[in-house]
Design a protein around this motif. Structure first.
Motif, PDB file in Angstrom:
ATOM      1  N   ARG A 125      65.845  50.350  37.656  1.00 19.88           N
ATOM      2  CA  ARG A 125      65.334  49.716  36.446  1.00 19.88           C
ATOM      3  C   ARG A 125      66.508  49.343  35.561  1.00 19.88           C
ATOM      4  O   ARG A 125      67.217  50.207  35.058  1.00 19.88           O
ATOM      5  CB  ARG A 125      64.365  50.667  35.744  1.00 19.88           C
ATOM      6  N   VAL A 126      66.682  48.080  35.388  1.00 19.64           N
ATOM      7  CA  VAL A 126      67.829  47.575  34.635  1.00 19.64           C
ATOM      8  C   VAL A 126      67.320  46.620  33.554  1.00 19.64           C
ATOM      9  O   VAL A 126      66.188  46.144  33.613  1.00 19.64           O
ATOM     10  CB  VAL A 126      68.837  46.877  35.565  1.00 19.64           C
ATOM     11  N   ASN A 127      68.171  46.321  32.575  1.00 16.76           N
ATOM     12  CA  ASN A 127      67.711  45.608  31.384  1.00 16.76           C
ATOM     13  C   ASN A 127      68.202  44.168  31.267  1.00 16.76           C
ATOM     14  O   ASN A 127      67.769  43.441  30.370  1.00 16.76           O
ATOM     15  CB  ASN A 127      68.156  46.367  30.124  1.00 16.76           C
ATOM     16  N   HIS A 128      69.087  43.745  32.147  1.00 11.49           N
ATOM     17  CA  HIS A 128      69.685  42.410  32.070  1.00 11.49           C
ATOM     18  C   HIS A 128      68.917  41.442  32.969  1.00 11.49           C
ATOM     19  O   HIS A 128      68.591  41.783  34.102  1.00 11.49           O
ATOM     20  CB  HIS A 128      71.150  42.507  32.524  1.00 11.49           C
ATOM     21  N   ARG A 129      68.610  40.241  32.460  1.00 10.62           N
ATOM     22  CA  ARG A 129      67.899  39.246  33.252  1.00 10.62           C
ATOM     23  C   ARG A 129      68.639  37.908  33.244  1.00 10.62           C
ATOM     24  O   ARG A 129      68.993  37.385  32.186  1.00 10.62           O
ATOM     25  CB  ARG A 129      66.491  38.989  32.697  1.00 10.62           C
ATOM     26  N   PHE A 187      76.263  41.533  32.626  1.00 12.00           N
ATOM     27  CA  PHE A 187      76.919  40.327  33.131  1.00 12.00           C
ATOM     28  C   PHE A 187      77.909  40.657  34.247  1.00 12.00           C
ATOM     29  O   PHE A 187      78.039  39.902  35.209  1.00 12.00           O
ATOM     30  CB  PHE A 187      77.636  39.599  31.985  1.00 12.00           C
ATOM     31  N   GLU A 188      78.611  41.759  34.124  1.00  9.87           N
ATOM     32  CA  GLU A 188      79.575  42.128  35.161  1.00  9.87           C
ATOM     33  C   GLU A 188      78.871  42.382  36.494  1.00  9.87           C
ATOM     34  O   GLU A 188      79.316  41.900  37.543  1.00  9.87           O
ATOM     35  CB  GLU A 188      80.354  43.383  34.738  1.00  9.87           C
ATOM     36  N   ILE A 194      76.476  38.502  42.786  1.00  7.62           N
ATOM     37  CA  ILE A 194      76.434  37.142  43.314  1.00  7.62           C
ATOM     38  C   ILE A 194      77.647  36.857  44.181  1.00  7.62           C
ATOM     39  O   ILE A 194      77.544  36.281  45.272  1.00  7.62           O
ATOM     40  CB  ILE A 194      76.324  36.129  42.163  1.00  7.62           C
ATOM     41  N   GLU A 195      78.816  37.284  43.703  1.00  7.04           N
ATOM     42  CA  GLU A 195      80.048  37.032  44.458  1.00  7.04           C
ATOM     43  C   GLU A 195      80.064  37.766  45.792  1.00  7.04           C
ATOM     44  O   GLU A 195      80.469  37.215  46.817  1.00  7.04           O
ATOM     45  CB  GLU A 195      81.266  37.449  43.622  1.00  7.04           C
TER      46      GLU A 195
END
Length: 244
Positions: A125-129, A187-188, A194-195
């Motif tokens: 469960r994470v908060n960044h979208r 963001f990190e 993705i990378e």
């Protein structure tokens, strides 16, 4: 309702597919009212949206786009009929404590698209979208959904580590709008995932559906939409119902 309202919906937060429907609105708060608004919203949510049988809400801060630093608040529901129920006491408290601290715009209803969504077992469960927002051209849905549903199979095969949730706007939108929400820690984490991990997804996609199928399907998907935007949101746990 402003045209861009749906573009900043945030929707699906760390919410699971158990909550299939979301009713969402934009809350605009002046900088001088932010601290008071967040404190009042957190208190109201704890009192009226944290126990079994109470309506559940998710609140996001908008990080990018024309409404950056404002908020999206979403009521979640397993069945759309739950939106018929009026929480008189909770609504009165909301108006009394936050009514003068914000303005509310729009009201959209979104529904989770199971066939185009992916949630791994024990997904954190994470908060960044990272939210990808599309408006599909009339008659071009087949090309759009071919890519989105095939990508889910490739994500599963590549063991993509976090949820990817797709939402259809079923009411309140002008046209065929879709949101795809990628869950990350920050963001990190978004950049590193993705990378490092997405090349493996492309490889699995081509193994499953044929050489160069990823590039071909992705290009057709991009040609099938008339608008294609990216927004970032942050879930605010203190202003949201607890995880179930």
């Amino acid at each position: 309702m402003k045209k861009h309202f749906f573009l900043i919906m945030s929707f699906l937060i760390g919410m699971t597919l158990n909550a299939q429907n979301l009713q969402s609105r934009l809350l605009k708060v002046s900088p001088e009212n932010v601290a008071a608004f967040e404190a009042a919203a957190a208190k109201k949510t704890k009192m009226y949206n944290s126990k079994d049988g109470q309506p559940t809400y998710l609140t996001f801060k908008i990080l990018t786009g024309p409404d950056a630093q404002h908020y999206v608040r979403m009521q979640t529901a397993t069945n759309i009929s739950e939106f018929d129920k009026i929480d008189v006491e909770g609504d009165e408290n909301w108006q009394k404590t936050t009514g003068s601290l914000h303005t509310s715009e729009g009201n959209n209803i979104l529904r989770a698209n199971d066939s185009a969504s992916y949630t791994p077992v024990n997904s954190p469960r994470v908060n960044h979208r990272r939210v990808l927002i599309y408006k599909i051209k009339a008659g071009m849905g087949d090309d759009f959904w071919r890519y989105r549903t095939r990508l889910v199979k490739a994500l599963e095969s590549a063991k993509w580590p976090k949820s990817v949730i797709t939402l259809n706007c079923i009411s309140g939108c002008d046209g065929d709008w879709v949101q795809v929400r990628y869950h990350h820690e920050n963001f990190e984490d978004e950049y590193e995932t993705i990378e490092n991990a997405f090349p493996g997804v492309i490889k699995k996609y081509n193994e499953l559906f044929g050489n160069d199928s990823y590039e071909q399907d992705n290009q057709r998907m991009r040609m099938s939409v008339e608008e294609n935007r990216t927004r970032h949101l942050q879930l605010l746990p203190a202003l949201s119902s607890p995880w179930k």
